[in-house]
Design a protein around this motif. Structure first.
Motif, mmCIF file in Angstrom:
data_model
loop_
_atom_site.group_PDB
_atom_site.id
_atom_site.type_symbol
_atom_site.label_atom_id
_atom_site.label_comp_id
_atom_site.label_asym_id
_atom_site.label_seq_id
_atom_site.Cartn_x
_atom_site.Cartn_y
_atom_site.Cartn_z
ATOM 1 N N ASN B 33 0.620 -1.355 -0.595
ATOM 2 C CA ASN B 33 0.003 0.022 -0.304
ATOM 3 C C ASN B 33 1.217 0.882 0.433
ATOM 4 O O ASN B 33 -0.063 2.390 0.169
ATOM 5 N N ASN B 34 1.791 1.122 0.093
ATOM 6 C CA ASN B 34 2.725 2.294 -0.246
ATOM 7 C C ASN B 34 2.630 2.547 -1.821
ATOM 8 O O ASN B 34 3.855 2.474 -2.292
ATOM 9 N N ALA B 35 1.843 3.744 -1.806
ATOM 10 C CA ALA B 35 2.300 4.452 -3.433
ATOM 11 C C ALA B 35 3.826 5.055 -3.390
ATOM 12 O O ALA B 35 3.470 5.061 -4.830
ATOM 13 N N GLY B 36 3.831 5.592 -2.626
ATOM 14 C CA GLY B 36 5.720 6.387 -3.167
ATOM 15 C C GLY B 36 6.463 5.096 -3.824
ATOM 16 O O GLY B 36 6.911 5.550 -5.196
ATOM 17 N N ILE B 37 6.726 3.877 -3.145
ATOM 18 C CA ILE B 37 7.460 3.149 -3.551
ATOM 19 C C ILE B 37 6.752 2.744 -5.011
ATOM 20 O O ILE B 37 7.575 2.274 -6.502
ATOM 21 N N LEU B 38 5.511 2.157 -4.380
ATOM 22 C CA LEU B 38 5.005 2.187 -6.688
ATOM 23 C C LEU B 38 5.468 3.423 -7.772
ATOM 24 O O LEU B 38 5.754 2.709 -8.764
ATOM 25 N N ASP B 39 5.263 4.896 -6.924
ATOM 26 C CA ASP B 39 4.990 5.934 -8.241
ATOM 27 C C ASP B 39 6.723 5.469 -8.749
ATOM 28 O O ASP B 39 7.522 5.308 -9.501
#
Lengths: 159, 983
Positions: B33-39
């Motif tokens: 759920n860590n959008a920062g990483i995915l991004d």
């Protein structure tokens, strides 16, 4: 002593310039483009465990030069002690080497016409460093193949 | 060829990006759920895809595209599955493979990636066949999406409310993530962009189902560019939101070759400086001294700076580890948490390259052998998730890396069984060993603790290879393990390999350098002394603190003969071997309190180079009688190398041997000394291999020794001896120039005084008291103190020891002439001698004969030092030189004197003092009109360049090492000469 005489610039396309050097009583020649400098080898540090023909290492203007004793390489007796010797500096792959010879002669410009391959009966130790022979007036000049000198090391001990 | 440049740029950049992607993906799997990483991942892969398209690399492009599509789905809230991540990781591996080919051939290799693309597309399309069995993913769904879109049909209609919230959140974070370009945009504009980003993501959302249905490459680019642009315009303050984003604007790319060249040039500079220093040292009063000192400082700083450019964070070597551990966890069905601390600890890139593999191997080992299976862990009452912790930090000139696991620890019994099985030791030997010693056997060749050989480790490459590799760069490795709670591996490696401190020794007339790093101590042997070389079947050994130390003669190892080299007649003076006992004072028996300690002691010895070099008596005569043993530690192996004499330590620049000589394993390189001669650098590892057979009995040398025996800054090396009475006496080793043994028959008496011919001059001998035994035959030990050209010999009965101890002078001996007081050294009350007193005795004409004394006479000098010892040591010397000396115990006391209106011509002040230190003291004085112009000389035991620089800024006119007595005298003399000239 280290003066290199007569750097003449001819026009003959097939000709190449050689620095002549003496080892024992034999005249040798080295392509001038391969030679970096000529110097007196001083304070040579012996390298223990190195093969016999490595005279040692020395400091030439801040660079460490590996000195190769050409007499040993060619299986010739050592030069009498206290006689001055000369060295021809060459470079290979960023490393500096010095070929210790008896003395340096002059620069010859020689064309292909006088060149011949090594005679078949030449001592194998000589063949191992020689690119061929130039017939000069009154003498023969063995061409030292610098690459070959630097490439082999173990063979010398075996020979 | 612009295309080639582009391509190589692309390759460099992409390789870096892929390493980041690797790491980020593993993180992402844990925190879906860590959008920062995915991004971050999404953007990197997207960039790769874009560049591939631009450069015309269809294979890479297609693969990157398929991976990107899947990640796009995740970004849109699709549940993250382990399978999916594995697949992306596989794709990235494939991309790397293709890139490897690309680098080699400059074209994409033939082949198809349909296998991966099909799978990627299938999962993208929602065909998450394995979703149900992928437990970890199911247990960690996207937090903000409580209703995971299980089937593609759910995705097709506009996202439900909850899903939209996710999307917004995701996009907000997306927009907040810093882009490499990090453009600055006003907040208002940013707000607009955010809105745009949100709407564009809506488009993505819309596009997603389409793609799911028919994954055509063209489907995405429509929406994508806008999304990709959004972060580029992110507001600057949002940068703080994500620490994972790269920050690039502070650095530039420099070709490694350029750096290497720079390093070589600096090395040359260091050599030239050393040469100059050597030359100027021989001149007594040279105008070059001051500029040379400056040059020296600048060179040191430059060297520092250039070394820094070669420094890289150790994290670079760790980048691949998360991925490796993740794969390992899957393969072994363990749960592993890899923690990394100190990733920004820097070390030389050359060293970094060399430890990469050993480190990887050790982490694998910890994960494989160290950690128990999940079931076992639960049984043992431990948390399910095993921890492998990697940490790095600096310590001295070293970097320490620790690899800790909270697993079962080494099984001592199993290790024992293995040792016996492999014939590494016998049961009887093992019985005498401590657990730690037994554990160290895992570093022995042919040892592997895993009972079952897994695919992960135990492929014949054991810890012995790790050890060898680490030792190759002068490092050591050790293990500490406790059954049930885990193991810790320590690696200690030098920061750099290019410039090392080395001990210069001589054997059979040739000098060699031994890297200080591996030298533990120096022992001087003597046929009739405690330390003598004994033979067991022609094998030399030495008793050292109740242990037998195997010895190897360097001359034998190197097959040296004394045969005259044809060229030696050209050898300059300086190359002639110095007399063996040249600096034996420092060496006689150095109690090595740490690896560094002997170095310092030797360095602290005031052995002027000319004295070493100028004496040209050959050392051959007493060849067997006076030898030095350099005790060397390589890993756990301890052995002694016998040399004829020991000169000094020098900072040397390691130059590789020419390829023609590189196969000589005993040398690690060569170097040019200050006097211009070339010498070989001994490779301790090479010697260790030669000695290897003989060392099993001493292999137990404790590395721990090092830890509890740490050198303390406050300690002083004291030379302990006996003279006149049974009570031990001591002088600071640093004041002693040499230890000599003089043939008693050579002592002459003239004018009521004993003299001996020493190095061509008559040296007066002084006795501590009348009771001192005067030998009439045999060898008379003498401590030689030199001051400029003069030497004095203090006759002693016996030299006992050199002790490194805290010096605390307790009783001031007023009644005893020549004594400063008593101190407890090695738990024995020891009298500390006042050398100044004896120097006066030796030369009652000392003052008259001293050059420059007339100027100095009467000069008022204030000595500020908190150490009673130094005050008492220096005061008599200074008085003896004609200065009128006032003492102050602290800066405060000195300031009191100032306030009382007392004037001085020169102030000498210690730097390290309690309350007010020397720097502050000097600054205070400079800011005060009364003593503003009084020259002030700094005295310190720390001579680091930055301290020297600081003290100069504070107003000190000169900086003298605390033990550099001669330097201090000269500095004061210079000062008073200037005063005299000014007056």
């Amino acid at each position: 002593m280290s003066d290199i005489v007569n750097l003449e610039h001819g026009v003959d396309q097939s000709a190449e310039e050689y620095i002549t050097v003496m080892i024992a009583d034999q005249l040798f020649g080295m392509p001038i483009l391969e030679v970096q400098d000529v110097f007196m080898p001083e304070t040579v540090t012996e390298v223990p465990l190195a093969s016999q023909d490595v005279a040692g290492v020395l400091n030439l203007r801040g660079r460490i030069v590996t000195a190769i004793d050409m007499r040993k390489r060619l299986g010739l007796p050592d030069l009498e002690e206290n006689k001055p010797r000369m060295a021809v500096g060459i470079e290979s792959n960023g490393e500096s080497y010095g070929l210790i010879i008896d003395k340096v002669g002059e620069v010859h410009r020689l064309s292909d016409e006088t060149f011949e391959v090594n005679p078949a009966n030449l001592d194998p130790r000589w063949v191992a460093i020689s690119a061929g022979v130039h017939r000069l007036d009154g003498s023969l000049m063995v061409v030292i193949d610098v690459e070959k000198v630097l490439a082999q090391k173990e063979t010398v001990i075996a020979a | 060829m612009p295309m080639d440049d582009l391509l190589s740029e692309f390759l460099t950049e992409t390789t870096e990006s892929l390493d980041v992607v690797d790491m980020e993906l593993v993180k992402f799997e844990q925190e879906p759920n860590n959008a920062g990483i995915l991004d971050n991942i999404f953007r990197l892969v997207h960039t790769i895809k874009g560049t591939c398209g631009f450069l015309g690399l269809p294979r890479l492009e297609a693969l990157a595209h398929a991976a990107e599509t899947l990640m796009g789905n995740y970004r849109d809230g699709a549940p993250v599955t382990q399978d999916g991540v594995s697949l992306i990781l596989q794709s990235i591996d494939r991309i790397k493979e293709i890139m490897g080919e690309l680098e080699a051939n400059e074209t994409e290799p033939e082949g198809s990636d349909e296998d991966l693309i099909t799978q990627l597309d299938r999962i993208s399309a929602g065909g998450c066949a394995s979703e149900d069995d992928s437990a970890p993913a199911a247990s960690a769904p996207v937090e903000a999406a409580p209703e995971p879109k299980a089937t593609p049909s759910d995705v097709a209609p506009p996202a439900p409310k909850a899903g939209e919230a996710t999307l917004d959140e995701l996009e907000a974070a997306f927009a907040a993530a810093p882009s490499p370009e990090g453009m600055d945009v006003s907040p208002e504009a940013a707000a607009g962009v955010m809105a745009e980003a949100a709407s564009s993501s809506q488009q993505v959302d819309d596009a997603a189902p389409e793609m799911a249905a028919a994954p055509e490459p063209e489907a995405e680019p429509e929406a994508e560019p806008e999304v990709a642009e959004a972060p580029r315009e992110a507001p600057p303050e949002a940068k703080a939101a994500s620490k994972d984003g790269p920050v690039k604007n502070q650095s530039i790319r420099v070709n490694v070759e350029t750096l290497e060249h720079l390093m070589t040039m600096v090395s040359e500079l260091v050599l030239t400086r050393n040469q100059l220093l050597e030359m100027v040292r021989r001149l007594d009063d040279s105008e070059f001294k001051v500029p040379l000192q400056r040059l020296s400082t600048v060179t040191a700083e430059l060297q520092d700076g250039v070394m820094k450019t070669r420094m890289q964070p150790i994290g670079n070597a760790w980048q691949k580890l998360p991925r490796i551990v993740r794969d390992l966890a899957n393969e072994l069905d363990k749960k592993i948490d890899l923690q990394m601390h100190g990733a920004d600890t820097e070390l030389d890139r050359q060293v970094l390259e060399l430890i990469k593999d050993p480190l990887t191997h050790m982490v694998r080992n910890s994960a494989d052998h160290g950690l128990e299976t999940t079931a076992d862990r639960v049984k043992a009452g431990k948390p399910e998730i095993g921890v492998v912790k990697l940490s790095a930090y600096h310590e001295g000139g070293h970097i320490i890396i620790e690899i800790t696991d909270d697993g079962a620890g080494l099984n001592t019994e199993k290790v024992k069984a293995k040792i016996i099985d492999n014939g590494l030791a016998t049961q009887a030997e093992l019985d005498q060993m401590t657990e730690a010693q037994i554990h160290r056997f895992i570093f022995k060749a042919g040892f592997s603790t895993a009972a079952v050989v897994t695919s992960v480790s135990g492929r014949g490459v054991g810890m012995d290879v790790v050890r060898t590799n680490i030792e190759l760069i002068g490092g050591i490795v050790d293990v500490k393990s406790e059954t049930g709670t885990g193991s810790t591996f320590f690696i200690k490696i030098p920061l750099t390999l290019a410039i090392v401190s080395a001990l210069i020794v001589e054997s059979s007339g040739q000098r060699f350098a031994i890297p200080q790093l591996s030298v533990v101590e120096l022992v001087r042997t003597h046929n009739n002394a405690d330390h003598r070389i004994e033979m067991i079947n022609d094998t030399p050994v030495l008793r050292l603190r109740n242990k037998l130390l195997p010895l190897m003669a360097l001359s034998k190892l190197l097959d040296l003969q004394m045969a005259e080299n044809v060229l030696t007649d050209a050898v300059p003076e300086a190359m002639v071997p110095a007399e063996a006992p040249a600096i034996e004072a420092a060496i006689d028996e150095v109690e090595a309190d740490s690896q560094e300690a002997p170095a310092e002691e030797v360095q602290a010895m005031p052995v002027p180079a000319e004295e070493v070099a100028g004496n040209s008596e050959p050392a051959k005569e007493n060849a067997d009688d006076n030898l030095f043993v350099v005790v060397i530690q390589v890993g756990a192996q301890l052995f002694g190398v016998v040399v004829d004499s020991v000169f000094d330590t020098e900072e040397i620049v390691v130059k590789p041997m020419s390829s023609m000589l590189r196969d000589i394993s005993l040398f690690s390189g060569n170097t040019i000394l200050g006097d211009g001669s070339v010498i070989m650098i001994i490779d301790p590892n090479g010697i260790a291999q030669s000695v290897a057979q003989t060392t099993s009995s001493t292999d137990t040398a404790e590395i721990e020794d090092e830890k509890h025996l740490t050198a303390n800054d406050d300690t002083t090396a004291m030379l302990v001896f006996r003279a006149a009475s049974e009570e031990p006496k001591a002088v600071p080793l640093s004041l002693v120039t040499r230890l000599e043994e003089i043939d008693a028959a050579e002592i002459e008496r003239a004018n009521g005084r004993d003299l001996v011919q020493y190095r061509g001059v008559l040296m007066p001998l002084v006795y501590i008291s009348e009771e001192t035994q005067r030998k009439t035959e045999g060898q008379q030990p003498v401590l030689v103190f030199s001051d400029q050209e003069r030497s004095m010999g203090l006759v002693v009965d016996e030299i006992v020891d050199i002790v490194e101890d805290k010096l605390n002078i307790e009783i001031k001996a007023d009644d005893m002439p020549g004594m400063i007081g008593s101190a407890v050294i090695k738990e024995k009350a020891t009298e500390i001698l006042d050398i100044g007193y004896f120097i006066e005795q030796a030369f009652d004409d000392w003052m008259e004969q001293r050059e420059g004394v007339s100027l100095a006479r009467g000069a008022r000098l204030l000595l500020v030092d908190d150490s009673a010892f130094f005050r008492n040591m220096l005061a008599p010397l200074l008085s003896a030189s004609g200065y009128s000396v006032t003492l102050a115990e602290s800066a405060k006391q000195a300031l009191d004197l100032k306030d009382r209106g007392i004037q001085f011509d020169i102030i000498v002040s210690d730097i390290e003092m309690p309350e007010m230190d020397g720097i502050t003291f000097a600054e205070t004085l400079r800011g005060d009109p009364v003593w503003k112009d009084t020259p002030i000389i700094a005295l310190s035991s720390h001579t680091a360049p930055h301290i020297i620089e600081r003290s100069r800024q504070a107003g000190f006119i000169d900086f003298v090492g605390k033990f550099d007595r001669q330097g201090l005298m000269e500095s004061i003399k210079d000062c008073s000469t200037q005063l005299g000239a000014a007056a």
